[in-house]
Design a protein around this motif. Structure first.
Motif, PDB file in Angstrom:
ATOM      1  N   VAL A 146       0.821  -1.246  -0.088  1.00 12.65           N
ATOM      2  CA  VAL A 146       0.079   0.008   0.027  1.00 12.65           C
ATOM      3  C   VAL A 146       0.797   1.296  -0.048  1.00 12.65           C
ATOM      4  N   GLN A 147       1.884   1.318   0.924  1.00 14.76           N
ATOM      5  CA  GLN A 147       2.524   2.351   0.830  1.00 14.76           C
ATOM      6  C   GLN A 147       3.498   2.685  -0.495  1.00 14.76           C
ATOM      7  N   ALA A 148       3.988   1.553  -0.997  1.00 20.23           N
ATOM      8  CA  ALA A 148       4.636   1.755  -2.242  1.00 20.23           C
ATOM      9  C   ALA A 148       3.916   2.176  -3.310  1.00 20.23           C
ATOM     10  N   ARG A 149       2.548   1.562  -3.325  1.00 20.99           N
ATOM     11  CA  ARG A 149       1.625   2.148  -4.673  1.00 20.99           C
ATOM     12  C   ARG A 149       1.167   3.630  -4.423  1.00 20.99           C
ATOM     13  N   VAL A 150       0.922   4.058  -3.000  1.00 22.17           N
ATOM     14  CA  VAL A 150       0.581   5.253  -2.904  1.00 22.17           C
ATOM     15  C   VAL A 150       1.816   6.312  -3.430  1.00 22.17           C
ATOM     16  N   VAL A 151       2.769   6.078  -2.996  1.00 20.97           N
ATOM     17  CA  VAL A 151       4.022   7.056  -3.426  1.00 20.97           C
ATOM     18  C   VAL A 151       4.256   7.212  -4.907  1.00 20.97           C
ATOM     19  N   LEU A 152       3.965   5.767  -5.470  1.00 25.64           N
ATOM     20  CA  LEU A 152       4.424   5.586  -6.990  1.00 25.64           C
ATOM     21  C   LEU A 152       3.335   6.370  -7.719  1.00 25.64           C
ATOM     22  N   GLU A 153       2.110   6.523  -7.167  1.00 28.72           N
ATOM     23  CA  GLU A 153       0.940   7.169  -7.920  1.00 28.72           C
ATOM     24  C   GLU A 153       1.341   8.882  -7.831  1.00 28.72           C
ATOM     25  N   ASP A 154       1.967   9.147  -6.733  1.00 25.82           N
ATOM     26  CA  ASP A 154       2.263  10.577  -6.624  1.00 25.82           C
ATOM     27  C   ASP A 154       3.640  11.039  -7.162  1.00 25.82           C
ATOM     28  N   ILE A 155       4.624  10.278  -7.275  1.00 20.79           N
ATOM     29  CA  ILE A 155       5.841  10.728  -7.395  1.00 20.79           C
ATOM     30  C   ILE A 155       6.471   9.981  -8.752  1.00 20.79           C
ATOM     31  N   PRO A 156       6.804  10.665  -9.734  1.00 19.41           N
ATOM     32  CA  PRO A 156       7.374   9.767 -10.713  1.00 19.41           C
ATOM     33  C   PRO A 156       8.854   9.218 -10.343  1.00 19.41           C
ATOM     34  N   VAL A 157       9.123   8.300 -10.552  1.00 16.68           N
ATOM     35  CA  VAL A 157      10.453   7.513 -10.080  1.00 16.68           C
ATOM     36  C   VAL A 157      11.306   7.344 -11.226  1.00 16.68           C
ATOM     37  N   ARG A 158      12.513   7.420 -11.146  1.00 18.22           N
ATOM     38  CA  ARG A 158      13.765   7.229 -12.160  1.00 18.22           C
ATOM     39  C   ARG A 158      14.333   5.758 -12.006  1.00 18.22           C
ATOM     40  N   ALA A 159      14.305   5.376 -10.976  1.00 17.86           N
ATOM     41  CA  ALA A 159      15.116   3.896 -10.737  1.00 17.86           C
ATOM     42  C   ALA A 159      14.370   3.549  -9.477  1.00 17.86           C
ATOM     43  N   PHE A 160      14.391   1.961  -9.643  1.00 16.68           N
ATOM     44  CA  PHE A 160      14.056   1.241  -8.149  1.00 16.68           C
ATOM     45  C   PHE A 160      15.378   0.624  -7.735  1.00 16.68           C
ATOM     46  N   LYS A 161      15.503   0.370  -6.418  1.00 18.61           N
ATOM     47  CA  LYS A 161      16.529  -0.348  -5.827  1.00 18.61           C
ATOM     48  C   LYS A 161      15.960  -1.312  -4.909  1.00 18.61           C
TER      49      LYS A 161
ATOM     50  N   ALA B  22       7.342  -8.244  -6.787  1.00 17.91           N
ATOM     51  CA  ALA B  22       7.512  -8.430  -8.302  1.00 17.91           C
ATOM     52  C   ALA B  22       6.336  -7.863  -8.795  1.00 17.91           C
ATOM     53  N   GLU B  23       5.126  -7.858  -8.432  1.00 17.55           N
ATOM     54  CA  GLU B  23       3.894  -7.409  -8.893  1.00 17.55           C
ATOM     55  C   GLU B  23       3.989  -6.015  -9.108  1.00 17.55           C
ATOM     56  N   ILE B  24       4.506  -5.371  -7.991  1.00 17.72           N
ATOM     57  CA  ILE B  24       4.551  -3.756  -8.077  1.00 17.72           C
ATOM     58  C   ILE B  24       5.535  -3.357  -9.068  1.00 17.72           C
ATOM     59  N   LEU B  25       6.817  -4.007  -9.427  1.00 19.94           N
ATOM     60  CA  LEU B  25       7.851  -3.836 -10.264  1.00 19.94           C
ATOM     61  C   LEU B  25       7.397  -3.828 -11.642  1.00 19.94           C
ATOM     62  N   ALA B  26       6.466  -4.951 -12.054  1.00 20.08           N
ATOM     63  CA  ALA B  26       5.712  -5.538 -13.286  1.00 20.08           C
ATOM     64  C   ALA B  26       5.072  -4.315 -13.829  1.00 20.08           C
ATOM     65  N   ASP B  27       4.396  -3.373 -13.104  1.00 19.74           N
ATOM     66  CA  ASP B  27       3.580  -2.157 -13.471  1.00 19.74           C
ATOM     67  C   ASP B  27       4.752  -1.080 -13.889  1.00 19.74           C
ATOM     68  N   TYR B  28       5.918  -1.250 -13.797  1.00 18.79           N
ATOM     69  CA  TYR B  28       6.890  -0.220 -14.265  1.00 18.79           C
ATOM     70  C   TYR B  28       8.013  -0.764 -15.173  1.00 18.79           C
ATOM     71  N   PRO B  29       7.855  -1.367 -16.160  1.00 15.76           N
ATOM     72  CA  PRO B  29       8.790  -2.145 -17.067  1.00 15.76           C
ATOM     73  C   PRO B  29       9.726  -1.002 -17.552  1.00 15.76           C
ATOM     74  N   ASP B  30       9.417   0.294 -17.704  1.00 13.98           N
ATOM     75  CA  ASP B  30      10.594   1.094 -18.184  1.00 13.98           C
ATOM     76  C   ASP B  30      11.222   1.806 -17.191  1.00 13.98           C
ATOM     77  N   VAL B  31      11.206   1.464 -16.173  1.00 14.62           N
ATOM     78  CA  VAL B  31      12.116   1.987 -15.007  1.00 14.62           C
ATOM     79  C   VAL B  31      13.214   1.034 -14.636  1.00 14.62           C
ATOM     80  N   PRO B  32      14.380   1.545 -14.728  1.00  9.82           N
ATOM     81  CA  PRO B  32      15.569   0.745 -14.330  1.00  9.82           C
ATOM     82  C   PRO B  32      15.461   0.128 -12.772  1.00  9.82           C
ATOM     83  N   LEU B  33      15.794  -1.111 -12.684  1.00 12.19           N
ATOM     84  CA  LEU B  33      15.812  -1.751 -11.362  1.00 12.19           C
ATOM     85  C   LEU B  33      16.989  -2.541 -11.007  1.00 12.19           C
ATOM     86  N   VAL B  34      17.661  -2.063  -9.764  1.00 16.34           N
ATOM     87  CA  VAL B  34      18.875  -2.558  -9.430  1.00 16.34           C
ATOM     88  C   VAL B  34      18.575  -3.512  -8.337  1.00 16.34           C
TER      89      VAL B  34
END
Length: 282
Positions: free
Chosen positions: A68-83, A97-109
């Motif tokens: 819930v926390q991740a989804r809320v902040v992702l709806e508010d702030i565009p992110v340039r990368a995941f770690k 994995a389900e969260i990340l799958a919704d942002y396939p164009d954002v690089p993941l480390v």
């Protein structure tokens, strides 16, 4: 008087366990990314009970809470990368994995923190299998040492004989690339010798190789710093090879300025450049 907002810093969403020592986990990510001129968004997946001498316990958070926390902040702030660091358990890996799958164009480390403590061998195996199956296909850059690479590559073996077949690290890296990771930075942090050799692998083999003077250690949080620094560099728009080099430079400088706040090993000073600047001004 109104103040016009400045250009926002590139935001990086970090998912990891809390580490009160600041050596690793979410606190390490926040320090590293802030130092690199990024805006860290910290989502805690677990609470790590530890001091600088070692880990005592790990309490995984319920995935419903941090999702819930991740989804809320992702709806508010565009992110340039995941770690992604310590997930806290297999259920948490699946939720992430389900969260990340919704942002396939954002690089993941990915920093593959596999165990909650020294005796959690079975849990580490399950975690490695979950990461290999669910997360690796989405990974832009995996930052791992030889042990972690071999553990991940062996996690999805068909049987015990396959798992125990002695893979060379390069073969293991190839297996992880076949699973979907775009790049693997194989670090020499846990090796021996006068130099640390870090090699970046892509689909065509070794993309770059960097040798660094091995500093007197041991250190806590070197891998966490390196992976977060790579995420920060990617958030600034660097290519993966450029980001790998920038992250290594940052980490070496932070380790060269390491300090020992407790009774355990030293940890990186992620604000080394600020100390240097203060020293120059006095």
């Amino acid at each position: 008087m109104s103040v016009s907002p400045t250009e926002p810093l590139p935001a990086v969403l970090c998912l990891s366990a809390g580490d009160a020592t600041g050596a690793g986990g979410l606190q390490s990510d926040i320090l590293t990314l802030g130092s690199m001129g990024c805006h860290p968004l910290g989502v805690m997946t677990a609470v790590c009970v530890r001091d600088t001498r070692g880990v005592e316990d790990l309490f995984a958070l319920d995935p419903d809470a941090f999702v819930v926390q991740a989804r809320v902040v992702l709806e508010d702030i565009p992110v340039r990368a995941f770690k992604l660091g310590m997930c806290g358990g297999v259920e948490n890996v699946a939720a992430i994995a389900e969260i990340l799958a919704d942002y396939p164009d954002v690089p993941l480390v990915l920093e593959p923190a596999l165990a909650s403590g020294p005796s959690d061998e079975a849990e580490a195996e399950d975690m490695a299998a979950a990461l290999a199956e669910l997360i690796l296909p989405q990974v832009t850059l995996l930052v791992a040492d030889t042990h972690e690479v071999l553990r991940l590559a062996g996690a999805l073996a068909d049987d015990e004989d396959d798992a125990e077949a002695a893979l060379a690290p390069e073969e293991a890296v190839g297996s992880l690339l076949d699973l979907g990771a775009e790049f693997v930075l194989l670090t020499g942090l846990g090796d021996h010798g006068p130099q640390v050799l870090n090699r970046l692998f892509g689909a065509g083999g070794v993309v770059r190789s960097d040798a660094w003077e091995r500093l007197a250690g041991p250190f806590l949080g070197a891998g966490a710093t390196l992976s977060a620094a790579a995420a920060g560099a990617l958030a600034h728009g660097m290519s993966v090879p450029e980001a790998a080099r920038e992250a290594q430079e940052f980490t070496w400088q932070a380790l060269a300025a390491a300090f020992r706040p407790g009774m355990g090993p030293a940890m990186p000073d992620r604000l080394f450049w600020a100390r240097e600047r203060v020293g120059d001004e006095t």
